[in-house]
Design a protein around this motif. Structure first.
Motif, PDB file in Angstrom:
ATOM      1  N   VAL A  64      32.368 -59.337  67.799  1.00 14.24           N
ATOM      2  CA  VAL A  64      33.603 -59.586  66.799  1.00 14.24           C
ATOM      3  C   VAL A  64      33.144 -60.288  65.371  1.00 14.24           C
ATOM      4  N   MET A  83      41.875 -61.399  62.240  1.00 13.24           N
ATOM      5  CA  MET A  83      40.909 -60.233  62.752  1.00 13.24           C
ATOM      6  C   MET A  83      41.085 -58.820  61.565  1.00 13.24           C
ATOM      7  N   ASP A  90      39.246 -53.115  70.255  1.00 12.96           N
ATOM      8  CA  ASP A  90      39.686 -54.252  70.058  1.00 12.96           C
ATOM      9  C   ASP A  90      40.983 -54.543  71.024  1.00 12.96           C
TER      10      ASP A  90
END
Length: 122
Positions: A64, A83, A90
């Motif tokens: 990430v 995000m 994900d």
């Protein structure tokens, strides 16, 4: 008793963004480390990111790094996970967790939230 309540999950298309929140209560968190973990169906829970409450230093999983940002708001006792550039991989239930101490070790996370679902469609 520490309580952690996540919010902000949902359904988003690949390439989109979501911001998760974790509201913490029950004690003073200045000496704590807060983390985000996730668990996809049929997979083990994995570490995503962590932040030290006292100085805001952060630590990320390689998967990430560069896409997700963890932060904390001391006044609101809240930790965020921004995000961006989300991918179908994900997709998972995301959990907020906390532990006493400032080590980046993934052990000893004693307190967990109930989780929030993030689904990324292709």
């Amino acid at each position: 008793q520490v309580q952690l309540v996540e919010s902000g999950g949902g359904l988003v298309q690949a390439g989109g963004s979501l911001r998760l929140s974790c509201a913490a209560s029950g004690r003073t968190f200045s000496s704590y480390t807060m983390g985000w973990f996730r668990q996809a169906p049929g997979k083990e829970r994995e570490f995503v990111a962590a932040v030290r409450w006292n100085d805001g230093n952060t630590y990320y999983a390689d998967s990430v790094k560069g896409r997700f940002t963890i932060s904390r708001d001391n006044a609101k006792n809240t930790v965020y996970l921004q995000m961006n550039s989300l991918k179908p991989e994900d997709t998972a239930v995301y959990y907020c967790a906390s532990k006493c101490g400032i080590s980046w070790s993934l052990a000893d996370y004693a307190y967990w939230g109930q989780g929030t679902q993030v689904t990324v469609s292709s």
